[in-house]
Write a protein that holds these residues in place. Structure first.
Motif, PDB file in Angstrom:
ATOM      1  N   ALA A  94       8.617  24.900 -37.543  1.00 59.80           N
ATOM      2  CA  ALA A  94       8.287  25.293 -38.909  1.00 59.80           C
ATOM      3  C   ALA A  94       7.171  26.329 -38.876  1.00 59.80           C
ATOM      4  N   ALA A  95       7.345  27.368 -39.675  1.00 54.15           N
ATOM      5  CA  ALA A  95       6.378  28.465 -39.684  1.00 54.15           C
ATOM      6  C   ALA A  95       5.081  28.009 -40.337  1.00 54.15           C
ATOM      7  N   THR A  96       3.960  28.339 -39.715  1.00 53.84           N
ATOM      8  CA  THR A  96       2.666  28.034 -40.320  1.00 53.84           C
ATOM      9  C   THR A  96       2.381  29.089 -41.378  1.00 53.84           C
ATOM     10  N   PRO A  97       1.700  28.703 -42.442  1.00 51.59           N
ATOM     11  CA  PRO A  97       1.417  29.690 -43.495  1.00 51.59           C
ATOM     12  C   PRO A  97       0.444  30.746 -42.979  1.00 51.59           C
ATOM     13  N   PRO A  98       0.550  31.954 -43.485  1.00 50.08           N
ATOM     14  CA  PRO A  98      -0.378  33.005 -43.044  1.00 50.08           C
ATOM     15  C   PRO A  98      -1.809  32.682 -43.480  1.00 50.08           C
ATOM     16  N   ILE A  99      -2.746  33.201 -42.745  1.00 52.63           N
ATOM     17  CA  ILE A  99      -4.156  32.933 -42.998  1.00 52.63           C
ATOM     18  C   ILE A  99      -4.558  33.390 -44.397  1.00 52.63           C
ATOM     19  N   ALA A 100      -3.984  34.451 -44.880  1.00 55.32           N
ATOM     20  CA  ALA A 100      -4.348  34.979 -46.200  1.00 55.32           C
ATOM     21  C   ALA A 100      -4.090  33.958 -47.302  1.00 55.32           C
ATOM     22  N   THR A 101      -3.099  33.095 -47.121  1.00 57.04           N
ATOM     23  CA  THR A 101      -2.828  32.085 -48.151  1.00 57.04           C
ATOM     24  C   THR A 101      -3.812  30.925 -48.064  1.00 57.04           C
ATOM     25  N   LEU A 102      -4.461  30.749 -46.923  1.00 50.68           N
ATOM     26  CA  LEU A 102      -5.410  29.656 -46.761  1.00 50.68           C
ATOM     27  C   LEU A 102      -6.827  30.017 -47.194  1.00 50.68           C
ATOM     28  N   ILE A 103      -7.151  31.276 -47.283  1.00 51.01           N
ATOM     29  CA  ILE A 103      -8.505  31.700 -47.633  1.00 51.01           C
ATOM     30  C   ILE A 103      -8.933  31.197 -49.010  1.00 51.01           C
ATOM     31  N   PRO A 104      -8.080  31.221 -50.051  1.00 47.86           N
ATOM     32  CA  PRO A 104      -8.537  30.702 -51.350  1.00 47.86           C
ATOM     33  C   PRO A 104      -8.886  29.219 -51.324  1.00 47.86           C
ATOM     34  N   LEU A 105      -8.503  28.517 -50.297  1.00 49.60           N
ATOM     35  CA  LEU A 105      -8.817  27.098 -50.228  1.00 49.60           C
ATOM     36  C   LEU A 105     -10.288  26.845 -49.902  1.00 49.60           C
ATOM     37  N   ARG A 106     -10.980  27.843 -49.366  1.00 47.23           N
ATOM     38  CA  ARG A 106     -12.396  27.680 -49.058  1.00 47.23           C
ATOM     39  C   ARG A 106     -13.210  27.635 -50.333  1.00 47.23           C
ATOM     40  N   ARG A 107     -14.281  26.844 -50.290  1.00 48.34           N
ATOM     41  CA  ARG A 107     -15.153  26.772 -51.465  1.00 48.34           C
ATOM     42  C   ARG A 107     -15.992  28.037 -51.550  1.00 48.34           C
ATOM     43  N   PRO A 108     -16.158  28.588 -52.746  1.00 46.59           N
ATOM     44  CA  PRO A 108     -16.993  29.791 -52.865  1.00 46.59           C
ATOM     45  C   PRO A 108     -18.440  29.524 -52.481  1.00 46.59           C
ATOM     46  N   THR A 109     -18.926  28.309 -52.710  1.00 45.04           N
ATOM     47  CA  THR A 109     -20.322  28.020 -52.354  1.00 45.04           C
ATOM     48  C   THR A 109     -20.506  28.049 -50.850  1.00 45.04           C
ATOM     49  N   THR A 110     -19.489  27.650 -50.107  1.00 50.34           N
ATOM     50  CA  THR A 110     -19.600  27.710 -48.652  1.00 50.34           C
ATOM     51  C   THR A 110     -19.696  29.158 -48.205  1.00 50.34           C
ATOM     52  N   ALA A 111     -18.920  30.012 -48.819  1.00 54.07           N
ATOM     53  CA  ALA A 111     -18.994  31.433 -48.476  1.00 54.07           C
ATOM     54  C   ALA A 111     -20.381  31.976 -48.791  1.00 54.07           C
ATOM     55  N   ASN A 112     -20.981  31.538 -49.909  1.00 54.54           N
ATOM     56  CA  ASN A 112     -22.332  31.996 -50.251  1.00 54.54           C
ATOM     57  C   ASN A 112     -23.338  31.509 -49.220  1.00 54.54           C
ATOM     58  N   ASP A 113     -23.171  30.298 -48.725  1.00 56.71           N
ATOM     59  CA  ASP A 113     -24.091  29.794 -47.708  1.00 56.71           C
ATOM     60  C   ASP A 113     -24.034  30.637 -46.446  1.00 56.71           C
ATOM     61  N   HIS A 114     -22.859  31.122 -46.108  1.00 55.11           N
ATOM     62  CA  HIS A 114     -22.734  31.924 -44.892  1.00 55.11           C
ATOM     63  C   HIS A 114     -23.251  33.344 -45.093  1.00 55.11           C
ATOM     64  N   ARG A 115     -23.405  33.764 -46.334  1.00 54.51           N
ATOM     65  CA  ARG A 115     -23.955  35.092 -46.603  1.00 54.51           C
ATOM     66  C   ARG A 115     -25.475  35.108 -46.546  1.00 54.51           C
ATOM     67  N   GLU A 116     -26.104  33.938 -46.520  1.00 49.58           N
ATOM     68  CA  GLU A 116     -27.566  33.888 -46.436  1.00 49.58           C
ATOM     69  C   GLU A 116     -28.005  34.533 -45.121  1.00 49.58           C
ATOM     70  N   PRO A 117     -29.161  35.169 -45.122  1.00 48.18           N
ATOM     71  CA  PRO A 117     -29.629  35.780 -43.875  1.00 48.18           C
ATOM     72  C   PRO A 117     -29.956  34.692 -42.844  1.00 48.18           C
ATOM     73  N   PRO A 118     -29.717  34.952 -41.598  1.00 47.41           N
ATOM     74  CA  PRO A 118     -30.030  33.963 -40.573  1.00 47.41           C
ATOM     75  C   PRO A 118     -31.535  33.766 -40.468  1.00 47.41           C
ATOM     76  N   PRO A 119     -31.977  32.621 -39.954  1.00 46.65           N
ATOM     77  CA  PRO A 119     -33.417  32.385 -39.826  1.00 46.65           C
ATOM     78  C   PRO A 119     -34.043  33.380 -38.854  1.00 46.65           C
TER      79      PRO A 119
END
Length: 140
Positions: A90-115
């Protein structure tokens, strides 16, 4: 005692709370009412199990024990086995379809500058400030 045999309590017609004299009296009643060798042997076997403290404890454990896990699992998944399992091709779904499943707040956390040093950096939205405290009325 195998699960196919009846409970010694059911054979003698008593409850698990019966005292030894009650067990003996029930044995005599059941033996008098028994017709045939098989019924008498069942009464005697039940009486021997309940007269001995160790055997009675074993009968109690078997009476109230949980069912066999393999049988329970087989019954629980009985409807599932009728459904076809997915094939490994069975074909796995493309990554582009899985990206909306991520929480936007998690993406914001990763945009914070590193320590900048070796300490842990708290994301800005979780930083301590007066806006996180509840309002308090102070009497004058």
């Amino acid at each position: 005692m195998p699960a196919a045999e009846p409970s010694p309590y059911a054979v003698l017609g008593i409850t698990p709370a019966a005292t030894p004299p009650e067990v003996h009296a029930a044995y005599e009643r059941a033996l008098a009412a028994a017709t045939g060798t098989v019924a008498r042997e069942a009464c005697t076997t039940a009486y021997l199990h309940l007269r001995n403290t160790g055997r009675r404890l074993g009968a109690d454990i078997l009476e109230y024990a949980a069912p066999d896990p393999s049988t329970t699992a087989r019954e629980a998944f009985a409807g599932v086995t009728n459904e076809p399992l997915p094939t490994p091709d069975a074909a796995t779904p493309p990554i582009a379809t899985l990206i909306p499943l991520r929480r936007p707040t998690t993406a914001n956390d990763h945009r914070e500058p590193p320590p900048t040093d070796s300490t842990f950096a708290t994301p800005t939205r979780f930083a301590a400030g007066a806006d996180v405290l509840p309002e308090v009325d102070i009497p004058i």
